[in-house]
Write an enzyme that holds these catalytic residues in place. Structure first.
Site, PDB file in Angstrom:
ATOM      1  N   TYR A 108       3.076   3.939  -1.234  1.00 40.80           N
ATOM      2  CA  TYR A 108       2.126   2.844  -1.461  1.00 40.80           C
ATOM      3  C   TYR A 108       2.674   1.586  -0.808  1.00 40.80           C
ATOM      4  O   TYR A 108       3.866   1.262  -0.962  1.00 40.80           O
ATOM      5  CB  TYR A 108       1.919   2.577  -2.955  1.00 40.80           C
ATOM      6  N   GLU A 196      -4.205  -3.259   1.296  1.00 38.16           N
ATOM      7  CA  GLU A 196      -3.549  -2.162   0.585  1.00 38.16           C
ATOM      8  C   GLU A 196      -3.744  -0.835   1.312  1.00 38.16           C
ATOM      9  O   GLU A 196      -4.841  -0.550   1.788  1.00 38.16           O
ATOM     10  CB  GLU A 196      -4.139  -2.074  -0.835  1.00 38.16           C
TER      11      GLU A 196
END
Length: 388
Positions: A108, A196
């Protein structure tokens, strides 16, 4: 402003981030053509402004073009319900068809604004593929943070620290650093509030690729990016919020039944808090601004009443820049223009410049308006109407 996954991927790809081969499709036939172009197993992904699509049945694989057409037909038109859409769900109008990827690892990475340090911060974790909020809650030690100076940007020693902490191999370091730097550059140059990639995958061959991407764009920066305006999907936004944006009103639709009209964001938050403290539930956040005119007040009033859940309204205005009599005039004009008149109780608290004159205007209107003295009294009064 939120945008779709396929749009976000197109943008980050311009900054050197590798993405799977794919294309958006708006009907099953288009999905088949995209799959034929890719020529291998594909993933068909619902395009809505919400996460949790896979759990809701909005992401499916297809081994061939015919199957891609079939699953696209199942997804397009469905009402997809996820933890982010609410129980009403969102209707799917398009899908992203892209090549399926082999995954060895999931990471991530994301960039947001850290309000405590007043600068962007890069967040990374080896727990990719999961909701970062859940990782932070259950395993906070697995969340890595690196502040990004607006002057120097992300420095090389910070990249080295991240690669070591995430277990990136020596052979993958250059590609990983390029993705990180690309995302940071995208965040800054595109005026994002969030950038993101989740998951950022490492393939068995060692390639690093964005399997999913999310960008939120700062509305206040759109004047610098006319190309971004075209990315807005009004169908994905709340209709009342869309209407409010036409009048430059700061409006956010909530789930309660007490409509709020306030001038100033801080006062609006305090008003919502005290409504809840008094036993009610705010139906919206609405800041009409410090220089609100009678027309602005009227537009805000109509938008609040566009929500059928609203059972009472609290107007809380402090007359500093804006005069209270001007606000009172706007309230009266808006109420008088409503078809069938004012159908819900209205509590008004006006303090400051020309408050006395405002009270007289409200009294002379002969409308069913309750004037309150003090915020606590106003909140208790409006909640009492709801509980009757």
């Amino acid at each position: 402003m939120k945008i779709h996954e396929y749009q976000a991927k197109e943008i980050i790809a311009r900054y050197g981030v590798k993405i799977p081969k794919g294309q958006v499709a708006f009907n099953p036939q288009e999905a088949r053509k995209v799959a034929e172009t890719i020529g291998k197993k594909v993933v068909v992904k619902a395009q809505i402004h919400a996460g949790g699509r896979g759990k809701g049945g909005g992401i499916k694989t297809a081994d061939n073009p015919a199957e891609a057409e079939k699953v696209a037909g199942q997804i397009i038109g469905m009402t997809l319900v996820t933890h982010q859409t609410g129980p009403e769900g969102r209707k799917v109008k398009s899908v992203l068809v892209e090549e399926a990827s082999n995954v060895a690892r999931e990471l991530y990475i994301g960039v947001v604004v850290d309000r405590n340090t007043a600068q962007p911060v890069l967040i990374a974790s080896a727990e990719g593929g999961m909701e970062i909020e859940e990782v932070a809650k259950k395993n906070p030690e697995k969340i890595l943070r690196e502040g990004i100076s607006p002057i120097t940007g992300l420095l090389s020693f910070q990249l080295r620290r991240l690669t070591a902490a995430l277990g990136i191999t020596k052979e993958q370091t250059k590609a990983f650093a390029a993705v990180i730097q690309g995302l940071v550059n995208c965040f800054q140059k595109e005026d994002c509030t969030l950038a993101e990639i989740n998951p950022l995958i490492v393939t068995p061959e060692g390639d690093i690729m964005a399997l999913d991407a999310k960008l939120n764009l700062d509305d206040n920066g759109l004047f610098r990016h006319p190309d971004q305006v075209k990315l807005r999907d009004l169908a994905e936004e709340d209709p009342l919020e869309v209407e409010a944006s036409k009048f430059n009103l700061n409006y956010i639709h909530l789930d309660g039944n007490v409509g709020c009209m306030v001038n100033g964001a801080g006062l609006a938050m305090a008003t919502m808090d005290i409504i809840k403290y008094s036993g009610g539930e705010p139906a919206n956040f609405l800041d009409v601004g410090g220089g609100a005119s009678a027309e602005t007040i009227g537009n805000g009033f109509r938008i609040i009443l566009g929500d059928p859940k609203v059972k009472a309204i609290l107007v809380n205005i402090f007359g500093g820049i804006v005069r209270c009599d001007r606000v009172a005039t706007g309230i009266v004009q808006a109420a008088q223009s409503l078809p069938g008149g004012l159908q819900v109780p209205l509590v008004v608290r006006l303090e400051g410049t020309n408050a006395k004159e405002a009270g007289q205007i409200l009294k002379e209107s002969k409308l069913n308006i309750v004037e309150a003295k003090g915020l606590k009294a106003a909140a208790e009064k409006v909640v009492s109407f709801i509980k009757k």
